[in-house]
Design a protein around this motif. Structure first.
Motif, PDB file in Angstrom:
ATOM      1  N   ARG A  11       0.838  -1.215   0.000  1.00  0.00           N
ATOM      2  CA  ARG A  11       0.000   0.000   0.000  1.00  0.00           C
ATOM      3  C   ARG A  11       0.862   1.251   0.000  1.00  0.00           C
ATOM      4  O   ARG A  11       0.586   2.210  -0.716  1.00  0.00           O
ATOM      5  CB  ARG A  11      -0.934   0.006   1.212  1.00  0.00           C
ATOM      6  CG  ARG A  11      -2.221  -0.763   0.960  1.00  0.00           C
ATOM      7  CD  ARG A  11      -3.353  -0.241   1.821  1.00  0.00           C
ATOM      8  NE  ARG A  11      -2.996  -0.287   3.233  1.00  0.00           N
ATOM      9  CZ  ARG A  11      -3.168  -1.356   4.013  1.00  0.00           C
ATOM     10  NH1 ARG A  11      -3.715  -2.451   3.507  1.00  0.00           N
ATOM     11  NH2 ARG A  11      -2.813  -1.347   5.265  1.00  0.00           N
ATOM     12  N   SER A  12       1.959   1.218   0.753  1.00  0.00           N
ATOM     13  CA  SER A  12       2.770   2.447   0.802  1.00  0.00           C
ATOM     14  C   SER A  12       3.519   2.628  -0.525  1.00  0.00           C
ATOM     15  O   SER A  12       3.701   3.755  -0.988  1.00  0.00           O
ATOM     16  CB  SER A  12       3.708   2.461   2.011  1.00  0.00           C
ATOM     17  OG  SER A  12       4.706   1.516   1.842  1.00  0.00           O
ATOM     18  N   MET A  13       3.871   1.536  -1.179  1.00  0.00           N
ATOM     19  CA  MET A  13       4.504   1.635  -2.500  1.00  0.00           C
ATOM     20  C   MET A  13       3.537   2.241  -3.512  1.00  0.00           C
ATOM     21  O   MET A  13       3.885   3.096  -4.309  1.00  0.00           O
ATOM     22  CB  MET A  13       4.852   0.207  -2.937  1.00  0.00           C
ATOM     23  CG  MET A  13       6.034   0.109  -3.819  1.00  0.00           C
ATOM     24  SD  MET A  13       6.415  -1.621  -3.937  1.00  0.00           S
ATOM     25  CE  MET A  13       6.850  -2.026  -2.281  1.00  0.00           C
ATOM     26  N   ARG A  14       2.298   1.784  -3.419  1.00  0.00           N
ATOM     27  CA  ARG A  14       1.274   2.307  -4.330  1.00  0.00           C
ATOM     28  C   ARG A  14       1.030   3.795  -4.060  1.00  0.00           C
ATOM     29  O   ARG A  14       0.918   4.595  -4.986  1.00  0.00           O
ATOM     30  CB  ARG A  14      -0.037   1.520  -4.166  1.00  0.00           C
ATOM     31  CG  ARG A  14      -1.110   1.988  -5.118  1.00  0.00           C
ATOM     32  CD  ARG A  14      -2.202   0.982  -5.279  1.00  0.00           C
ATOM     33  NE  ARG A  14      -3.052   0.926  -4.107  1.00  0.00           N
ATOM     34  CZ  ARG A  14      -4.224   0.306  -4.051  1.00  0.00           C
ATOM     35  NH1 ARG A  14      -4.673  -0.341  -5.105  1.00  0.00           N
ATOM     36  NH2 ARG A  14      -4.936   0.305  -2.970  1.00  0.00           N
ATOM     37  N   GLU A  15       1.040   4.161  -2.781  1.00  0.00           N
ATOM     38  CA  GLU A  15       0.844   5.582  -2.437  1.00  0.00           C
ATOM     39  C   GLU A  15       1.996   6.437  -2.948  1.00  0.00           C
ATOM     40  O   GLU A  15       1.798   7.541  -3.444  1.00  0.00           O
ATOM     41  CB  GLU A  15       0.730   5.751  -0.918  1.00  0.00           C
ATOM     42  CG  GLU A  15      -0.703   5.545  -0.431  1.00  0.00           C
ATOM     43  CD  GLU A  15      -0.768   5.246   1.060  1.00  0.00           C
ATOM     44  OE1 GLU A  15       0.110   5.700   1.822  1.00  0.00           O
ATOM     45  OE2 GLU A  15      -1.705   4.514   1.467  1.00  0.00           O
ATOM     46  N   MET A  16       3.209   5.890  -2.844  1.00  0.00           N
ATOM     47  CA  MET A  16       4.358   6.652  -3.312  1.00  0.00           C
ATOM     48  C   MET A  16       4.256   6.884  -4.826  1.00  0.00           C
ATOM     49  O   MET A  16       4.475   7.988  -5.325  1.00  0.00           O
ATOM     50  CB  MET A  16       5.645   5.869  -2.990  1.00  0.00           C
ATOM     51  CG  MET A  16       6.820   6.782  -2.984  1.00  0.00           C
ATOM     52  SD  MET A  16       8.327   6.276  -3.796  1.00  0.00           S
ATOM     53  CE  MET A  16       8.643   4.640  -3.543  1.00  0.00           C
ATOM     54  N   ALA A  17       3.874   5.827  -5.549  1.00  0.00           N
ATOM     55  CA  ALA A  17       3.738   5.951  -7.010  1.00  0.00           C
ATOM     56  C   ALA A  17       2.610   6.927  -7.351  1.00  0.00           C
ATOM     57  O   ALA A  17       2.723   7.747  -8.271  1.00  0.00           O
ATOM     58  CB  ALA A  17       3.462   4.586  -7.634  1.00  0.00           C
ATOM     59  N   HIS A  18       1.523   6.869  -6.569  1.00  0.00           N
ATOM     60  CA  HIS A  18       0.399   7.783  -6.833  1.00  0.00           C
ATOM     61  C   HIS A  18       0.815   9.228  -6.583  1.00  0.00           C
ATOM     62  O   HIS A  18       0.497  10.134  -7.365  1.00  0.00           O
ATOM     63  CB  HIS A  18      -0.797   7.424  -5.955  1.00  0.00           C
ATOM     64  CG  HIS A  18      -1.985   8.278  -6.272  1.00  0.00           C
ATOM     65  ND1 HIS A  18      -2.767   8.062  -7.381  1.00  0.00           N
ATOM     66  CD2 HIS A  18      -2.491   9.390  -5.677  1.00  0.00           C
ATOM     67  CE1 HIS A  18      -3.711   8.992  -7.452  1.00  0.00           C
ATOM     68  NE2 HIS A  18      -3.559   9.804  -6.426  1.00  0.00           N
ATOM     69  N   ASP A  19       1.546   9.422  -5.512  1.00  0.00           N
ATOM     70  CA  ASP A  19       2.025  10.759  -5.161  1.00  0.00           C
ATOM     71  C   ASP A  19       2.893  11.325  -6.295  1.00  0.00           C
ATOM     72  O   ASP A  19       2.739  12.478  -6.706  1.00  0.00           O
ATOM     73  CB  ASP A  19       2.874  10.600  -3.886  1.00  0.00           C
ATOM     74  CG  ASP A  19       2.862  11.847  -3.070  1.00  0.00           C
ATOM     75  OD1 ASP A  19       1.761  12.368  -2.852  1.00  0.00           O
ATOM     76  OD2 ASP A  19       3.958  12.301  -2.679  1.00  0.00           O
ATOM     77  N   PHE A  20       3.774  10.481  -6.803  1.00  0.00           N
ATOM     78  CA  PHE A  20       4.654  10.900  -7.901  1.00  0.00           C
ATOM     79  C   PHE A  20       3.810  11.241  -9.142  1.00  0.00           C
ATOM     80  O   PHE A  20       4.041  12.254  -9.804  1.00  0.00           O
ATOM     81  CB  PHE A  20       5.640   9.759  -8.222  1.00  0.00           C
ATOM     82  CG  PHE A  20       6.653  10.126  -9.260  1.00  0.00           C
ATOM     83  CD1 PHE A  20       7.739  10.943  -8.944  1.00  0.00           C
ATOM     84  CD2 PHE A  20       6.532   9.666 -10.569  1.00  0.00           C
ATOM     85  CE1 PHE A  20       8.675  11.291  -9.913  1.00  0.00           C
ATOM     86  CE2 PHE A  20       7.466  10.007 -11.534  1.00  0.00           C
ATOM     87  CZ  PHE A  20       8.541  10.818 -11.205  1.00  0.00           C
ATOM     88  N   ALA A  21       2.808  10.402  -9.408  1.00  0.00           N
ATOM     89  CA  ALA A  21       1.955  10.636 -10.588  1.00  0.00           C
ATOM     90  C   ALA A  21       1.185  11.948 -10.431  1.00  0.00           C
ATOM     91  O   ALA A  21       1.053  12.722 -11.378  1.00  0.00           O
ATOM     92  CB  ALA A  21       0.984   9.467 -10.773  1.00  0.00           C
ATOM     93  N   LEU A  65       3.361  -8.340  -8.838  1.00  0.00           N
ATOM     94  CA  LEU A  65       2.175  -7.637  -8.329  1.00  0.00           C
ATOM     95  C   LEU A  65       2.550  -6.207  -7.919  1.00  0.00           C
ATOM     96  O   LEU A  65       1.852  -5.254  -8.284  1.00  0.00           O
ATOM     97  CB  LEU A  65       1.554  -8.388  -7.144  1.00  0.00           C
ATOM     98  CG  LEU A  65       0.351  -7.682  -6.512  1.00  0.00           C
ATOM     99  CD1 LEU A  65      -0.787  -7.514  -7.520  1.00  0.00           C
ATOM    100  CD2 LEU A  65      -0.151  -8.433  -5.284  1.00  0.00           C
ATOM    101  N   GLU A  66       3.662  -6.063  -7.216  1.00  0.00           N
ATOM    102  CA  GLU A  66       4.091  -4.717  -6.801  1.00  0.00           C
ATOM    103  C   GLU A  66       4.330  -3.854  -8.037  1.00  0.00           C
ATOM    104  O   GLU A  66       3.961  -2.684  -8.078  1.00  0.00           O
ATOM    105  CB  GLU A  66       5.374  -4.775  -5.961  1.00  0.00           C
ATOM    106  CG  GLU A  66       5.152  -5.222  -4.528  1.00  0.00           C
ATOM    107  CD  GLU A  66       5.137  -6.737  -4.369  1.00  0.00           C
ATOM    108  OE1 GLU A  66       5.544  -7.431  -5.333  1.00  0.00           O
ATOM    109  OE2 GLU A  66       4.711  -7.238  -3.316  1.00  0.00           O
TER     110      GLU A  66
END
Ligand code: COS
Length: 390
Positions: A11-21, A68-69
């Protein structure tokens, strides 16, 4: 047990990618699309943050993340802009054959280069007369002493203009069809010529070039895997990268759906926001189902890989469904915007153009159906062993 709950780390990896996007990609995406700007600054930032090459095993400088990540990250980046995310994730395609089949020395040297600096690599399979029909390729590699000499031309090469090295497929036995293709690692400074920068309909911030090999000589040990086993390496690579394309398609569809929802709540016709009309609600409902099922199919195809299982059928299901859905959802988003959707000033116009390539690259929608039909009629459910290194 089937459990779709992500771990805290995922979840935190996904949040980091979302933040960057959201903070880095979205603010420039529409300008980069208009001008066809190469996103060098974003490549460098994404690399710094560990959003690139994170699938490399740790011994080659990566984070050893699973498929998956990778898909979680790719959905978010493509939500930001699929052209920019194609540029950022294309190393995955070029390096998959190396991770699968290259010698230890090649892995250390060339994965190491990408791990140590924000460099790029490209995957060179397609030719002007060999797209879906991989075996029809004309590029050749001839062994001369301790070298391979490569001649030919590859087209539609993502990041071709900026790559430090290339994964190249060539005929090593012209009479043997798919059993006469080998895979090579070609450093750019071996004499690779970048010939043509394509001016594209969509994903305009990604670079697409023609790459030419005129008597390009590479050391004999730059053969990847065994001689004449390149076709299988290419197919196994695509099994591993199509889930990522499906994830990007999910991100594009999700972005289009969000814009359509937002607009439908603001746009008033017949005295109420158009979201109050059932005609629009049903369009939004179909969008939501398509995004949801695209994500489920994507995750399933990725999880199978993480479990060490063959996913040929599931990766084609995911790629086919998610790409077709992205095309449908972005087209419907334009429909929700009505005439405004056709105007460049409104964001859904770009998404519809961007979505089209998802049905074309890494195997067209028709090739996915061909694979699905074969796998369904003649199931090959056995695990494919990794090809041996040369
Ligand atoms: N994993 C491992 N091996 C595979 C495989 C896979 N996913 N798919 C096929 N193979 C093997 C087969 O088992 C067969 O092995 P043998 O030589 O031992 O018989 C061999 O590869 C040939 O397979 P097949 O007969 O299915 O090959 P075709 O020539 O009929 O081609 C398609 C199959 C059309 C599916 C293939 O050429 C393809 O995927 N084309 C699209 C290419 C593409 O995606 N291009 C985009 C470029 S990247 S942007």
């Amino acid at each position: 047990m089937v459990d779709f709950t992500l771990t805290d780390e995922q979840r935190s990896m996904r949040e980091m990618a979302h933040d960057f996007a959201e903070k880095e990609i979205r603010p420039v995406a529409w300008e980069y699309d208009r001008d066809g700007t190469w996103p060098q600054a974003l490549v460098e930032k994404a690399w710094e943050l560990g959003l690139m090459n994170n699938h490399f095993p740790e011994e080659y400088g990566g984070a050893g993340l699973g498929y998956l990540e990778g898909c979680l990250i790719e959905e978010e980046l493509a939500w930001g802009c699929s052209g920019i995310s194609t540029s950022l994730t294309c190393n995955g395609l070029a390096t998959a054959p190396i991770i699968l089949a290259a010698s230890e020395e090649l892995k250390k040297e060339y994965l190491g280069r990408l791990a140590e600096a924000p460099l790029l690599a490209s995957f060179c399979l397609t030719e002007p007369d060999a797209g879906s029909d991989v075996s029809g390729m004309k590029t050749t590699a001839v062994r001369k002493g301790d070298k391979w000499v490569i001649n030919g031309s590859k087209c539609f090469i993502t990041n071709g203009e900026y790559a430090n090295w290339y994964t190249v497929y060539a005929k090593t036995d012209k009479e043997a069809g798919h059993r006469g293709i080998s895979c090579f690692l070609v450093p750019r400074d071996a004499g690779v010529i970048v010939d043509k920068h394509e001016d594209k309909m969509g994903q305009r911030a990604s670079n697409t070039a023609t790459v030419v090999f005129n008597d390009v000589e590479i050391p004999a040990d730059h053969l990847v895997g065994e001689e004449n086993k390149g076709f299988k390496i290419a197919m196994m690579t695509l099994d591993r990268t199509r889930p990522g394309v499906a994830a990007m398609a999910t991100g594009v569809a999700r972005a289009a759906m969000e814009f359509a929802i937002e607009y439908s709540k603001q746009r008033v016709q017949f005295g109420v926001p158009i979201a109050m009309h059932q005609a629009i609600q049903f369009i939004i409902a179909d969008m939501s189902t398509k995004v949801h099922l695209s994500r489920l199919a994507t995750w399933h195809s990725a999880v199978l890989l993480d479990q060490g299982k063959r996913n040929t059928l599931e990766s084609s299901h995911a790629k086919r469904f998610a790409a077709d859905s992205a095309m449908e959802v972005t087209t419907d988003a334009v429909q929700v915007y009505g005439g405004y959707g056709f105007i460049k000033e409104y964001k859904v116009e770009k998404l519809m153009r961007d979505a089209k390539i998802l049905q074309l690259y890494e195997g067209t929608a028709q090739i996915q159906r061909l694979v699905i039909a074969r796998e369904t009629l003649l199931p090959r459910r056995v695990e494919a062993p990794a090809p041996a290194a040369a």
